[in-house]
Design a protein around this motif. Structure first.
Motif, short mmCIF file in Angstrom:
data_model
loop_
_atom_site.label_atom_id
_atom_site.label_comp_id
_atom_site.label_asym_id
_atom_site.label_seq_id
_atom_site.Cartn_x
_atom_site.Cartn_y
_atom_site.Cartn_z
N GLY A 23 0.85 -1.19 0.00
CA GLY A 23 0.00 0.00 0.00
C GLY A 23 0.88 1.23 0.00
O GLY A 23 2.00 1.20 0.52
N VAL A 24 0.41 2.31 -0.62
CA VAL A 24 1.16 3.58 -0.58
C VAL A 24 0.18 4.71 -0.30
O VAL A 24 -0.83 4.86 -1.00
CB VAL A 24 1.88 3.89 -1.91
N PHE A 25 0.48 5.48 0.71
CA PHE A 25 -0.28 6.70 0.97
C PHE A 25 0.59 7.86 0.50
O PHE A 25 1.70 8.07 0.99
CB PHE A 25 -0.60 6.83 2.46
N CYS A 26 0.10 8.60 -0.49
CA CYS A 26 0.86 9.73 -1.03
C CYS A 26 0.25 11.02 -0.51
O CYS A 26 -0.98 11.18 -0.54
CB CYS A 26 0.79 9.73 -2.54
N VAL A 27 1.09 11.95 -0.10
CA VAL A 27 0.55 13.16 0.52
C VAL A 27 -0.04 14.15 -0.48
O VAL A 27 -0.62 15.16 -0.06
CB VAL A 27 1.57 13.86 1.44
N THR A 28 0.12 13.91 -1.78
CA THR A 28 -0.64 14.70 -2.77
C THR A 28 -1.08 13.78 -3.90
O THR A 28 -0.48 12.73 -4.13
CB THR A 28 0.17 15.85 -3.40
N ASP A 29 -2.11 14.20 -4.60
CA ASP A 29 -2.60 13.42 -5.73
C ASP A 29 -1.59 13.38 -6.86
O ASP A 29 -1.46 12.37 -7.56
CB ASP A 29 -3.92 14.03 -6.26
N SER A 30 -0.87 14.47 -7.06
CA SER A 30 0.13 14.48 -8.13
C SER A 30 1.16 13.39 -7.89
O SER A 30 1.51 12.62 -8.78
CB SER A 30 0.83 15.84 -8.20
N LEU A 31 1.62 13.34 -6.66
CA LEU A 31 2.56 12.30 -6.26
C LEU A 31 1.95 10.92 -6.52
O LEU A 31 2.59 10.03 -7.07
CB LEU A 31 2.83 12.49 -4.76
N ALA A 32 0.69 10.78 -6.15
CA ALA A 32 0.02 9.48 -6.28
C ALA A 32 -0.12 9.06 -7.74
O ALA A 32 0.10 7.91 -8.09
CB ALA A 32 -1.34 9.53 -5.60
#
Lengths: 334, 334
Positions: B241-250
């Motif tokens: 799982g990955v939680f990205c702190v911005t949508d762009s990053l995600a």
DNA sequence: ATGAAAGCGCTAACAA
DNA sequence: TTGTTAGCGCTTTCAT
């Protein structure tokens, strides 16, 4: 709030000398300059821009009217224009027109004259019929392609050429039933010019121009692209390539095709227009036309600055067309 | 260019009466008003905003300082703030800070005071240590989370809570080795707050906090997300799982995982933060946190307007925190 | 309901 | 090199 008068008094000089120091005029003795700078610092003096504007008849701010800044295309445009303007010591105030004709005329309105030194208008609502409305006596540069030969400077995209190249690329990749996704086509505008380029390419390749393949949508956004692609798939329309007049539309189409279970690029190839940042990262990454945004923005600002600085009314209006490159990625088979 | 004087002469009244007509003051006879309006039309009169500004000590323009408007997140923010400001009859001038501390201080600088009626600063470079620099005597609202308890109004995101919820969601979907992708973590900022929420969720679920799963990048953009995801995959790091702190990053991560041949959501689930327009259309569509941008923008503008209109120095500073909702899409299994 | 006077803070033009 | 004068166009205040 300290004024020039206060500084003058504190430094024991005249207001004019303070003004000269502020504006880096020559003819100020070093010692005097330092006295003044010292007084300015002590009083925490800041120029009153409103007063200076009134006196100079300039505001140091240009207006930028775009449909909406939150969109990848206009966002990027705004970024570049703000940066270019900064290099000319100009601030940028943004007006969102929502692509409405009325709001674009508003932005143009002379009342803005004294608020902005000039205006860059990314026309999306105004049409060829409004060309004469652009005959205003303050600096304006049009960006976009709804008006040609108008009484203003105009930075244009290589719409037709680039669209032809994009369509040719699909043909080279063996597409034979190529759809185009564009906006409402009226007179001379982005969609109509790009449609012309598309038609040229088909004709040159000896491909028939099936009207069913010309798909028009209301807005050139993600949502519309996705929805129309789903509809096209469901309707049983046969197509093996799609040229979208914007990248947003194209990414929407990629999404819609995925929803319909149509593999890209295997069954259908897709190409966009704009080379927005997201295109490179989309899955599949999007082939597109890169119209050299930076050069366009820089040129628009340079043109505007030229008009701002020249006092006589312009004799001839410029219509430079930017360069373009085709960026080939996964959506057309890499 | 016609002035109020010219109009007054043409209408046979005093400049003051013209001013009263322009500003819709009562106490103007209907007949007089019409005479004046008529003269204004004939002379094509436009108010000189610079003169009005000087006299009123107001410019009708607020500044918006953001790292870069061309980014999906700040673009959307700008759109919403411009729209909100318009409802208050304010224009918005945009300053791009490039997230640099120095440029943010510049934007704050008192010199802007007379140029803007107030400033909305989306702080990305300033830190807690700069809190006192915010003690200026003109209206400022901070947006973002680098400074808490400072001497200014501050509209904050529900960073910690929402990040906890996002991480919990991954845990509920059976992720056990959850990575977080964030920026450099210093003192109190977006990344550190979101990291805290992530850690809380892990702890509450009794999951170990493996430092190898905390991935820090320079910028929170598409490029960085894609590159880091590829690196993580290649390095053999185990994660589901990955939680990205911005949508762009995600979205970048989705791209990077695709490059590495890792299926999402089957092998790895990804969730972002911001609910940018593109998230909905990405393939796979991106699960994310929606922090109610519109409400935040509206609140920031309302707060600023309140400060602009109140003359006494504020006694207490507000720090409202916006609501959020979790938007579940394909990247975490729908 | 209308008008006269004054001045917001700055700088261009000229004078010393 | 520095200072004086005047006025950019508007609105606040006070008078009529």
């Amino acid at each position: 709030m300290a004024t020039i008068q206060d500084v003058a008094k504190a430094a024991g000089v005249s207001p004019m000398t303070v003004s000269n120091v502020i504006n880096d005029h020559p003819n100020v003795r070093k010692a005097t300059r330092e006295k003044v700078l010292d007084a300015m610092a002590r009083l925490d003096y800041r120029v009153n821009v409103a007063a200076r504007n009134l006196r100079k008849g300039r505001t140091g701010t240009i207006g930028l009217a775009v449909p909406e800044v939150g969109t990848p295309y206009y966002g990027r445009l705004a970024t570049t224009i703000i940066a270019a303007a900064e290099r000319h010591n100009l601030r940028v105030s943004i007006e969102q027109t929502g692509a409405s004709r009325e709001n674009e005329l508003d932005a143009l309105s002379l009342s803005r004259n004294l608020l902005y030194d000039g205006l860059i208008l990314s026309a999306a609502g105004l049409g060829q019929a409004d060309a004469e409305r652009l005959r205003v006596d303050h600096p304006v540069v049009i960006l976009g392609d709804r008006i040609f030969g108008g009484p203003v400077d105009h930075v244009a995209m290589p719409n037709q050429e680039a669209s032809r190249a994009a369509t040719q690329h699909l043909i080279e990749r063996d597409c034979r039933r190529i759809a185009i996704l564009c906006g409402a086509v009226e007179e001379v505008d982005t969609s109509s010019l790009r449609l012309t380029g598309y038609r040229q390419a088909l004709e040159e390749a000896g491909l028939p121009a099936d009207p069913a393949l010309i798909q028009q949508v209301d807005r050139l956004g993600l949502h519309e692209g996705a929805q129309r692609a789903r509809e096209m798939a469901e309707s049983g329309l046969e197509f093996d390539g799609v040229f979208c007049v914007t990248d947003s539309l194209a990414m929407g189409v990629l999404r819609g095709l995925a929803d319909a279970g149509i593999p890209v690029p295997e069954q259908v190839k897709v190409i966009g227009f704009d080379n927005v940042t997201e295109s490179e990262f989309f899955i599949p990454s999007l082939s597109t036309v890169d119209p050299d945004h930076d050069a366009m923005a820089e040129r628009a600002v340079a043109l505007l600055v030229k008009r701002i600085e020249q006092t006589e009314p312009p004799t001839r209006h410029e219509e430079p067309v930017s360069d373009f490159t085709l960026v080939i990625r996964e959506s057309t088979g890499g």
